[in-house]
Design a protein around this motif. Structure first.
Motif, mmCIF file in Angstrom:
data_model
loop_
_atom_site.group_PDB
_atom_site.id
_atom_site.type_symbol
_atom_site.label_atom_id
_atom_site.label_comp_id
_atom_site.label_asym_id
_atom_site.label_seq_id
_atom_site.Cartn_x
_atom_site.Cartn_y
_atom_site.Cartn_z
ATOM 1 N N SER A 26 12.472 38.877 -14.762
ATOM 2 C CA SER A 26 11.741 38.277 -15.886
ATOM 3 C C SER A 26 12.228 38.741 -17.251
ATOM 4 N N ARG A 27 13.346 39.477 -17.293
ATOM 5 C CA ARG A 27 13.861 39.944 -18.590
ATOM 6 C C ARG A 27 14.312 38.735 -19.420
ATOM 7 N N PRO A 28 14.479 38.903 -20.727
ATOM 8 C CA PRO A 28 14.912 37.779 -21.564
ATOM 9 C C PRO A 28 16.211 37.169 -21.040
ATOM 10 N N LYS A 29 16.256 35.826 -21.039
ATOM 11 C CA LYS A 29 17.460 35.152 -20.540
ATOM 12 C C LYS A 29 17.705 33.886 -21.339
ATOM 13 N N VAL A 30 18.975 33.511 -21.415
ATOM 14 C CA VAL A 30 19.366 32.312 -22.144
ATOM 15 C C VAL A 30 20.254 31.452 -21.257
ATOM 16 N N THR A 31 20.018 30.144 -21.330
ATOM 17 C CA THR A 31 20.869 29.156 -20.669
ATOM 18 C C THR A 31 21.108 28.060 -21.700
ATOM 19 N N GLY A 32 22.351 27.949 -22.143
ATOM 20 C CA GLY A 32 22.666 26.946 -23.174
ATOM 21 C C GLY A 32 21.929 27.252 -24.467
ATOM 22 N N ASP A 33 21.043 26.330 -24.882
ATOM 23 C CA ASP A 33 20.305 26.536 -26.137
ATOM 24 C C ASP A 33 18.840 26.914 -25.908
ATOM 25 N N GLN A 34 18.505 27.361 -24.690
ATOM 26 C CA GLN A 34 17.125 27.728 -24.354
ATOM 27 C C GLN A 34 17.057 29.215 -24.014
ATOM 28 N N LEU A 35 16.325 29.972 -24.835
ATOM 29 C CA LEU A 35 16.149 31.400 -24.606
ATOM 30 C C LEU A 35 14.699 31.625 -24.202
ATOM 31 N N VAL A 36 14.482 32.248 -23.043
ATOM 32 C CA VAL A 36 13.136 32.426 -22.506
ATOM 33 C C VAL A 36 12.741 33.895 -22.520
ATOM 34 N N VAL A 43 7.633 32.408 -23.600
ATOM 35 C CA VAL A 43 7.880 31.798 -24.895
ATOM 36 C C VAL A 43 9.338 31.344 -24.859
ATOM 37 N N THR A 44 9.569 30.045 -25.104
ATOM 38 C CA THR A 44 10.921 29.499 -25.068
ATOM 39 C C THR A 44 11.376 29.188 -26.485
ATOM 40 N N LEU A 45 12.541 29.712 -26.831
ATOM 41 C CA LEU A 45 13.139 29.481 -28.142
ATOM 42 C C LEU A 45 14.277 28.489 -27.980
ATOM 43 N N LYS A 46 14.269 27.439 -28.788
ATOM 44 C CA LYS A 46 15.394 26.499 -28.808
ATOM 45 C C LYS A 46 16.323 26.967 -29.914
ATOM 46 N N LEU A 47 17.598 27.156 -29.565
ATOM 47 C CA LEU A 47 18.590 27.661 -30.508
ATOM 48 C C LEU A 47 19.354 26.510 -31.149
ATOM 49 N N SER A 48 19.800 26.724 -32.377
ATOM 50 C CA SER A 48 20.533 25.664 -33.085
ATOM 51 C C SER A 48 21.894 25.403 -32.458
ATOM 52 N N THR A 49 22.483 26.420 -31.838
ATOM 53 C CA THR A 49 23.791 26.278 -31.194
ATOM 54 C C THR A 49 23.702 26.835 -29.781
ATOM 55 N N ALA A 50 24.168 26.078 -28.803
ATOM 56 C CA ALA A 50 24.144 26.531 -27.411
ATOM 57 C C ALA A 50 25.054 27.747 -27.228
ATOM 58 N N VAL A 51 24.610 28.653 -26.398
ATOM 59 C CA VAL A 51 25.380 29.849 -26.056
ATOM 60 C C VAL A 51 26.393 29.455 -24.980
ATOM 61 N N THR A 57 27.600 37.664 -25.850
ATOM 62 C CA THR A 57 26.552 38.678 -25.875
ATOM 63 C C THR A 57 25.426 38.175 -26.764
ATOM 64 N N VAL A 58 24.185 38.268 -26.264
ATOM 65 C CA VAL A 58 23.030 37.746 -26.989
ATOM 66 C C VAL A 58 21.950 38.811 -27.084
ATOM 67 N N THR A 59 21.337 38.917 -28.277
ATOM 68 C CA THR A 59 20.160 39.774 -28.456
ATOM 69 C C THR A 59 19.083 38.960 -29.159
ATOM 70 N N GLN A 90 19.919 38.308 -21.031
ATOM 71 C CA GLN A 90 20.846 37.947 -19.949
ATOM 72 C C GLN A 90 21.366 36.544 -20.215
ATOM 73 N N ASN A 91 22.682 36.395 -20.251
ATOM 74 C CA ASN A 91 23.293 35.093 -20.503
ATOM 75 C C ASN A 91 23.549 34.409 -19.159
ATOM 76 N N ASN A 92 22.722 33.385 -18.859
ATOM 77 C CA ASN A 92 22.847 32.643 -17.600
ATOM 78 C C ASN A 92 23.612 31.339 -17.771
ATOM 79 N N THR A 93 24.255 31.165 -18.923
ATOM 80 C CA THR A 93 24.998 29.932 -19.174
ATOM 81 C C THR A 93 26.238 29.925 -18.294
ATOM 82 N N SER A 94 26.396 28.863 -17.525
ATOM 83 C CA SER A 94 27.558 28.795 -16.636
ATOM 84 C C SER A 94 28.649 27.949 -17.282
#
Length: 134
Positions: free
Chosen positions: A15-25, A70-78, A83-85, A117-121
């Protein structure tokens, strides 16, 4: 008894913070649900997201009450390997309407830059191949 315990960011495990594309949860622990009232959502600017040390603006914040996320939509996809913080600044020291909070109104504490955690494939760039034997 009244709920006086604020939600806490989960920083380890699945359940740690994770990002996939432009969605950070972000996931929170709390005895109750988060407050999903759209009028109580934290401001986009309450979050600081850095991708390889460069700011990536938050364009939308969505709270899922029962999931306690809480889901954050980012302006640019990862992209893969970046590395993301993420950091969060609670608007005030007291309990206020526009903050990450539980249904009882207890605000989550501000947190400093936390590794995400960057889950973007990687995109599949391999074209299909026609099998002509067998």
């Amino acid at each position: 008894a009244a709920d006086t315990t604020p939600p806490a960011l989960i920083t380890t495990g699945d359940s740690r913070p994770k990002v996939t594309g432009d969605q950070l949860v972000l996931s929170f622990s709390d005895t109750g649900n988060l407050d999903a009232d759209a009028t109580h959502t934290p401001a986009n600017g309450a979050f600081t997201v850095l991708v390889n040390g460069v700011a990536n603006a938050v364009t939308n914040v969505t709270v899922q009450a029962q999931a306690k996320t809480v889901t954050l939509k980012l302006s640019t996809a990862v992209t893969p390997g970046q590395t993301v913080t993420v950091a969060y600044a609670d608007p005030t020291t007291g309990n206020d309407a526009n903050a990450i909070q539980d249904a009882a109104g207890n605000d989550a504490a501000s947190f400093a830059a936390t590794v995400v955690q960057n889950n973007t494939s990687a995109a599949d760039t391999t074209p299909p191949v026609l099998i002509t034997t067998g």
